[in-house]
Design a protein around this motif. Structure first.
Motif, mmCIF file in Angstrom:
data_model
loop_
_atom_site.group_PDB
_atom_site.id
_atom_site.type_symbol
_atom_site.label_atom_id
_atom_site.label_comp_id
_atom_site.label_asym_id
_atom_site.label_seq_id
_atom_site.Cartn_x
_atom_site.Cartn_y
_atom_site.Cartn_z
ATOM 1 N N ILE A 256 0.831 -1.199 0.000
ATOM 2 C CA ILE A 256 0.000 0.000 0.000
ATOM 3 C C ILE A 256 0.870 1.255 0.000
ATOM 4 N N ASN A 257 0.207 2.397 -0.101
ATOM 5 C CA ASN A 257 0.840 3.693 0.104
ATOM 6 C C ASN A 257 0.306 4.275 1.398
ATOM 7 N N CYS A 258 1.151 4.881 2.188
ATOM 8 C CA CYS A 258 0.712 5.488 3.445
ATOM 9 C C CYS A 258 -0.413 6.481 3.167
ATOM 10 N N ASN A 264 3.312 9.191 2.063
ATOM 11 C CA ASN A 264 3.066 8.396 0.860
ATOM 12 C C ASN A 264 4.043 7.235 0.690
ATOM 13 N N GLU A 265 4.585 6.767 1.806
ATOM 14 C CA GLU A 265 5.552 5.668 1.776
ATOM 15 C C GLU A 265 4.937 4.418 1.160
ATOM 16 N N HIS A 266 5.728 3.703 0.343
ATOM 17 C CA HIS A 266 5.323 2.386 -0.147
ATOM 18 C C HIS A 266 5.734 1.360 0.904
ATOM 19 N N PHE A 267 4.793 0.543 1.351
ATOM 20 C CA PHE A 267 5.168 -0.488 2.310
ATOM 21 C C PHE A 267 4.120 -1.595 2.323
ATOM 22 N N THR A 268 4.513 -2.758 2.865
ATOM 23 C CA THR A 268 3.584 -3.871 2.988
ATOM 24 C C THR A 268 2.920 -3.819 4.356
ATOM 25 N N GLN A 269 1.612 -4.089 4.344
ATOM 26 C CA GLN A 269 0.847 -3.996 5.587
ATOM 27 C C GLN A 269 -0.302 -5.006 5.549
ATOM 28 N N CYS A 270 -0.471 -5.752 6.625
ATOM 29 C CA CYS A 270 -1.559 -6.720 6.685
ATOM 30 C C CYS A 270 -2.887 -5.989 6.873
ATOM 31 N N ASP A 271 -3.978 -6.665 6.586
ATOM 32 C CA ASP A 271 -5.295 -6.039 6.687
ATOM 33 C C ASP A 271 -5.620 -5.604 8.110
ATOM 34 N N GLU A 272 -5.205 -6.403 9.084
ATOM 35 C CA GLU A 272 -5.493 -6.057 10.477
ATOM 36 C C GLU A 272 -4.830 -4.732 10.863
ATOM 37 N N CYS A 273 -3.562 -4.580 10.504
ATOM 38 C CA CYS A 273 -2.857 -3.334 10.822
ATOM 39 C C CYS A 273 -3.374 -2.181 9.978
ATOM 40 N N GLY A 274 -3.801 -2.501 8.760
ATOM 41 C CA GLY A 274 -4.375 -1.459 7.916
ATOM 42 C C GLY A 274 -5.606 -0.855 8.544
ATOM 43 N N THR A 275 -6.456 -1.715 9.103
ATOM 44 C CA THR A 275 -7.662 -1.234 9.783
ATOM 45 C C THR A 275 -7.303 -0.466 11.046
ATOM 46 N N ALA A 276 -6.352 -0.994 11.806
ATOM 47 C CA ALA A 276 -5.977 -0.371 13.080
ATOM 48 C C ALA A 276 -5.293 0.983 12.904
ATOM 49 N N THR A 277 -4.534 1.129 11.813
ATOM 50 C CA THR A 277 -3.763 2.365 11.615
ATOM 51 C C THR A 277 -4.357 3.273 10.546
ATOM 52 N N ASP A 278 -5.527 2.913 10.024
ATOM 53 C CA ASP A 278 -6.147 3.680 8.927
ATOM 54 C C ASP A 278 -5.239 3.728 7.704
ATOM 55 N N GLY A 279 -4.460 2.660 7.482
ATOM 56 C CA GLY A 279 -3.587 2.608 6.313
ATOM 57 C C GLY A 279 -2.366 3.488 6.423
ATOM 58 N N CYS A 280 -1.915 3.736 7.631
ATOM 59 C CA CYS A 280 -0.740 4.594 7.845
ATOM 60 C C CYS A 280 0.445 3.764 8.334
ATOM 61 N N CYS A 281 1.629 4.298 8.120
ATOM 62 C CA CYS A 281 2.835 3.576 8.520
ATOM 63 C C CYS A 281 3.230 3.858 9.959
#
Length: 315
Positions: A256-258, A264-281
């Motif tokens: 994803i992108n932050c 706007n960092e490119h990084f890999t993120q699991c769905d659980e962390c994506g939900t918890a962090t609103d897609g942020c790094c």
């Protein structure tokens, strides 16, 4: 459901009045109903476009009828929806920015590595006298790469020339370069030859063609692509996941992108962390006042920036 196609291509071929060509080409692409991103430079074309099969066919025919681009090879993917939202066609100094003061020193039309078709690359890659070299950025090879490939810590291809000295220990080996579609290898292999590497090869058509013609064998993970898919499967022979979540370390192949546009960092993120962090790094990005709404994809359309805010490049 109507199916669409996404075309990935490049062509190193001199273009006179390239800036005017870019403006005219944009109008042409829009007339076909295509969306995508094309870079036009004096040295050639580099593009990814998406649209209906009819529009894509008309576009490929128009490119091939132009004698400057007659040898252009298109990698074609069938997709459920267009891989972009808008159509962009821009003039730049190079179709792949090399970071060199004199880019002409590595003109792929004069000298480049020996092209290996996917089957040839597959047969050659595990030999003792061979080194497989990934010439892509770190966020790309962190998502997926060939087994035993040498990877470089670079944010952009323009950082590649500065890494040549690190590769000097491989000068007695056969160097097999690879990238997404082949375009970066044209310049990377040319530079290696310029710097005294004598036996340099490149994977013709890149990872994408290798996936289609060799089943992607021994390519671990997914391949990063520069459209709203962000990552595509390559290996149908012996696939594995090699990337991990930036936040928790769990195995995941979702890139994803932050959500913070100023990161706007490119990084890999699991769905659980994506939900918890609103897609942020990070927590800092999650609390940023300009944080974009995370819809689970991690892809964001470029939007106008407020006055007096530094512009950043968004996917």
């Amino acid at each position: 459901m109507e199916r669409y196609q996404t075309l990935l291509y490049y062509c190193y071929s001199p273009i006179v009045n390239a800036e005017d060509f870019a403006a005219d080409h944009l109008k042409f692409c829009k007339s076909l109903g295509l969306v995508g991103r094309i870079i036009v430079a004096d040295e050639g074309l580099n593009g990814t476009v998406s649209g209906t099969p009819e529009a894509c066919k008309a576009y490929m025919e128009a490119i091939h009828v132009d004698e400057r681009f007659a040898k252009t090879e298109f990698k074609i993917d069938e997709v459920d929806e267009p891989s972009f939202v808008k159509m962009h066609c821009r003039y730049k100094s190079e179709i792949v920015h090399s970071g060199l003061r004199d880019p002409q020193m590595i003109d792929p039309n004069r000298q480049t590595g020996k092209h290996l078709e996917p089957a040839e690359f597959l047969a050659m890659k595990d030999r003792d006298d061979v080194v497989i070299l990934d010439v892509r950025s770190d966020y790309e090879h962190s998502l997926g790469r060939f087994k035993n490939a040498v990877t470089l810590d670079i944010e952009n291809f323009r950082d590649f020339p500065a890494k040549i000295n690190e590769l000097a220990k491989f000068k007695d080996k056969k160097i097999l370069t690879y990238c997404t579609g082949g375009i970066k290898c044209e310049k990377a292999s040319a530079l290696l030859l310029h710097e005294g590497f004598s036996d340099v090869y490149q994977l013709h058509g890149g990872i994408i063609k290798y996936g289609k013609e060799a089943g992607g064998e021994d390519f671990d993970g997914k391949c990063y692509v520069f459209d709203n898919r962000l990552a595509v499967d390559v290996n149908t022979v012996n696939p594995v996941v090699v990337s991990t979540c930036y936040n928790c370390g769990k195995t995941t192949d979702k890139m994803i992108n932050c959500a913070n546009p100023e990161c706007n960092e490119h990084f890999t993120q699991c769905d659980e962390c994506g939900t918890a962090t609103d897609g942020c790094c990070s927590t800092t990005c999650q609390e940023h006042p300009r944080k974009r709404i995370y819809d689970g994809t991690g892809y964001y359309v470029k939007v106008p920036q407020p006055v007096n805010v530094k512009k950043v490049a968004l996917l």
